[in-house]
Design a protein around this motif. Structure first.
Motif, PDB file in Angstrom:
ATOM      1  N   GLU A 428      45.028 -62.023  31.147  1.00  0.00           N
ATOM      2  CA  GLU A 428      45.198 -62.164  29.813  1.00  0.00           C
ATOM      3  C   GLU A 428      44.916 -60.817  28.993  1.00  0.00           C
ATOM      4  O   GLU A 428      45.393 -60.468  27.881  1.00  0.00           O
ATOM      5  N   ARG A 451      49.675 -61.674  26.202  1.00  0.00           N
ATOM      6  CA  ARG A 451      49.130 -60.901  25.222  1.00  0.00           C
ATOM      7  C   ARG A 451      49.442 -59.679  25.054  1.00  0.00           C
ATOM      8  O   ARG A 451      49.059 -58.978  24.281  1.00  0.00           O
ATOM      9  N   ALA A 474      52.473 -61.164  20.192  1.00  0.00           N
ATOM     10  CA  ALA A 474      51.684 -59.912  20.086  1.00  0.00           C
ATOM     11  C   ALA A 474      52.463 -58.791  20.700  1.00  0.00           C
ATOM     12  O   ALA A 474      51.827 -57.525  19.975  1.00  0.00           O
TER      13      ALA A 474
END
Length: 796
Positions: A428, A451, A474
């Motif tokens: 991540e 992300r 994001a």
């Protein structure tokens, strides 16, 4: 998308080069009107026809053997002179005494054996390297070159104090050509260089390294050695040579160019440099010979931060892969780059590694690289460009045990997505992912780190971005250039998107609501697409005009129409289509409204002007004229039968019969009256027309009663028509009683016109004035006619 973040280590690869550029940079351009390029022209002397204001002159790669004062004296503004790769053997620096602005002089790769010194100009860059000097060509006058940054020299012999005249200068770069350096066996020379930031030594390209000269430098920051040929026997000679050069605490960057060595000697060099103050070690064009065996290596505490090896040629075909890869994989440094090599694999470190940056560009790694590797816990940047990776799913699995990984570059591989039905697994922590130049399709959007902030997918096979894509909230920068996308992606799944690159796709009708859905956009590059300039594009162009030019990159030059043919090549900013031509509903409503207004207008005019009445008149007139054509010619050529035809209202018949007719007949004027001259059996209209045509004049008795009589108006209409048809003045208007203009119906507009345009006779109420009235009547009949009476046509 912004450019990929440059690998940290590359900034150190060019530390020494930047020192050269900063110290010796001269602003010039081939496009400058004061720059003259005479390179590769076969010249044997300096041309005499050079412009007097020449500032930059390139005469490299010619056959010039000699320079004279007259060659240079007229170029008083010269600042840069390139004379490399010529045949100059002797140089007297006095030839430049009239070139006081000369700062850059390149005489490398000539046949110079001697130079004659002279009070020189203020050189910043002086290159005398790759010549045939026996000793270093240093003049005492060089000590006055306070601005000197770069100095290139050649020598066959070295003496410790050769550079004493310039010892006080703070040079940025010294290039020392030792290709022809020779010393007898068991003899040692030395050379002291007091101040230099960068020292570059060039040795003979094919000879084994055997130089034992001691070179010491006080403030050395960068060291470059070119053409190093080593084996197990002379390896110690090379290490001893390095001992003096690497002694100072300021040496941070060490570069080896074109080095041929055994694996054993290379490991020994690494071991020698490990405890030294060197922080960045660069090796370019490395050739490994003889054999590769397992070598002991002690990873002691080191200041080395980065090792870069580019372009390895391995001439050993049978060797232990572990022996080779272990040395690199276990290094206790932060950054490692091994690119453009035949490496097929790289081992996973045995213990938690210190690597933060790994660059393995242009190798032959497969999907098994770093499989189940859990020791790269500090790795932040991983570059695997131009390898043999094929499965994006496996690349994701590779990262799951790299908890610090932020930047991953796997561009220029053969990656495909969609092979696996299960979801992809990624660490991540990834925020920058470069997947460009692969074979990825639409399914890649279901296999991305959650992300991610910067995503590069340019040059793939993507046709659309699925609407059910996993939300990348994001994501800030997206590059999907050079794909096959047909529309701009909305920001529904990319709520933070601020940079979009989607040029060179198949976008023909971009969505008009794109800008409304992407409010955070600060940079868009969507040019070089086949825009179809039709109604569908109108709203998009309207919206794009409201976007700042700072946001829309390439506008308007890269945004052009591709279809239809009439618009091909036209800028989008010049494309305009009206709302009416593009909105079918509005077009139908507009046409309907126009037709309705037209119908209402025509109807109103018909009512106002009594158009049906006039149509009936024209119809009856036409029918009568048609029947008249069938009458024999001899009948049409007869004379007129009456002097006058009288038209009046029945309400005014008393005046006509008691006053007008008796007077006219007393004057031998033959009158045509409807009650005695209409032919029975014929229509009223036909009788009216015949009477008017057989009469020399038509008398109309006007009164309010006349206005109210439709038949009277018929007679007036036909008489007026006959006036223009025959080209004669046959109307006499008698105003029996005044007629108010507002009492005349609108359909009698001809009566109004006649009363305004023609003179009429008004019947006077006073008897004393009636004599003048009758005199005017007689004057109207000033033509004596011969009338023919036909019993068949005229009623007596």
């Amino acid at each position: 998308m912004t450019k990929d973040k440059e690998p940290i280590v590359k900034s150190f690869h060019f530390v020494c080069l930047m020192i050269i550029i900063v110290g010796t940079r001269i602003q010039f351009s081939d496009g400058n009107e004061f720059a003259v390029d005479k390179s590769k022209r076969g010249l044997i002397h300096v041309p005499k026809d050079l412009p007097l204001k020449t500032k930059v002159l390139d005469m490299s790669q010619n056959y010039i053997a000699e320079l004279q004062v007259s060659d240079m004296s007229f170029l008083s503004e010269l600042t840069v002179l390139r004379l490399s790769h010529n045949r100059i053997q002797l140089l007297d620096l006095s030839v430049f005494k009239f070139n006081q602005d000369l700062e850059y002089l390149d005489l490398s790769h000539n046949q110079l054996q001697k130079i004659s010194c002279h009070p020189t100009v203020s050189f910043r860059h002086l290159d005398l390297s790759f010549n045939d000097f026996k000793a270093l060509p240093i003049c005492k006058e060089f000590g006055n070159l306070s601005q000197l940054n770069f100095l290139g020299l050649s020598a066959m012999k070295l003496q410790k104090l050769d550079l004493l005249p310039i010892a006080h200068l703070h040079l940025s770069y010294i290039l020392l050509d030792l290709r022809n350096y020779y010393i007898k066996e068991n003899e040692t020379e030395s050379l002291q260089i007091l101040n230099a930031k960068t020292l570059h030594l060039v040795f003979h390209p094919t000879s084994l390294f055997a130089i034992q000269v001691n070179i010491s430098v006080n403030t050395l920051g960068c060291l470059q050695l070119t053409n190093i040929k080593l084996n197990d026997d002379n390896c110690q000679v090379f290490i001893k040579f390095l001992s003096e050069l690497t002694r100072g605490p300021t040496l941070l960057n060490f570069t080896l160019n074109h080095i041929e060595t055994t694996w054993k000697c290379l490991v020994r060099v690494f071991q020698f440099l490990w405890p030294k103050p060197v922080e960045y070690l660069n090796i370019y064009n490395l050739t490994i010979i003889e054999s590769i065996r397992e070598e002991d290596f002690t990873y002691s505490k080191t200041t080395l931060k980065a090792l870069t090896i580019e372009h390895i040629t391995n001439q050993v075909f049978l060797f232990s892969q572990t022996a080779l890869y272990t040395v690199f994989s276990e290094m206790n440094i932060m950054m490692l780059t091994i690119s453009d090599t035949p490496f097929i694999h790289m081992l996973c470190p045995h213990a938690p590694s210190t690597f933060k940056f790994l660059n393995f560009t242009q190798n032959v790694f497969t999907d098994s690289i770093f499989e189940k590797c859990s020791t790269l816990v500090k790795l932040e940047t991983l570059i695997l460009q131009k390898n043999g990776l094929k499965d994006l799913f496996k690349v994701g699995l590779m990262t799951k045990d790299m908890p610090s990984l932020e930047i991953l570059d796997v561009s220029w591989n053969s990656l495909e997505s969609g092979r696996h039905k299960e979801n992809c697994t990624w660490v991540e922590s990834i925020v920058v992912l470069n997947l460009s130049s692969n074979m990825l399709t639409d399914s890649v959007f279901r296999c991305l780190p959650p992300r991610i902030k910067v995503l590069d997918l340019h040059s793939n096979k993507i046709k659309s971005i699925p609407k059910q894509v996993v939300k990348l909230e994001a994501l800030q920068e997206l590059n999907v250039a050079f794909n096959s996308l047909t529309d701009l992606p909305g920001c529904g799944s990319f709520s933070s998107l601020s940079v979009l690159i989607i040029d060179h796709n198949s976008v023909s009708h971009p969505s008009a609501d794109f800008f409304q859905s992407c409010q955070k956009m600060r940079s868009i590059k969507a040019g070089d697409n086949p825009f179809q300039c039709t109604c569908e594009l109108r709203e998009f162009v309207k919206n794009i005009d409201q976007v700042s030019s700072e946001v829309l990159e390439g506008w308007p030059d890269s945004y052009k129409c591709d279809y239809p043919e009439s618009y091909r090549g036209s800028p989008l900013k010049d494309f305009h289509m009206s709302e009416l031509s593009c909105n079918i509903t509005l077009l139908i409503v507009t046409i309907g409204a126009t037709m309705l207004v037209l119908a209402v207008t025509v109807t109103s005019l018909c009512i106002y002007l009594d158009l049906p009445w006039y149509l009936r008149m024209v119809c009856q007139w036409t029918q009568t004229r048609r029947r008249a054509r069938n009458i024999p010619l001899e009948e049409l050529q007869r004379n007129l039968q009456f002097h006058a035809f009288i038209s009046y209202s029945e309400h005014d018949s008393a005046w006509v019969k008691s006053e007008l007719v008796p007077y006219l007949e007393k004057e031998d004027i033959q009158i045509c009256l409807h009650e005695r001259n209409f032919v029975p059996g014929k229509s009223i209209v036909e009788n009216i027309i015949n009477c008017i045509e057989k009469s020399y004049k038509s008398i109309f008795v006007l009164s309010p009663n006349f206005v109210q009589s439709e038949w009277c108006h018929y007679e007036l209409y036909f008489a007026h028509h006959n006036l223009f048809h025959e080209g004669s003045n046959n109307l006499i208007l008698i105003l029996l009683e005044p007629i108010p203009q507002n009492s005349i119906p609108n359909k009698y507009h001809k009566l109004k016109a006649l009363m305004m345009q023609r003179t009429y006779l008004q019947w006077p109420k006073e008897k004393s004035k009636r004599g003048l009235f009758w005199a005017n009547i007689r004057a109207a009949f000033n033509m004596k006619l011969t009338l023919v009476t036909e019993n068949n046509d005229v009623k007596s």
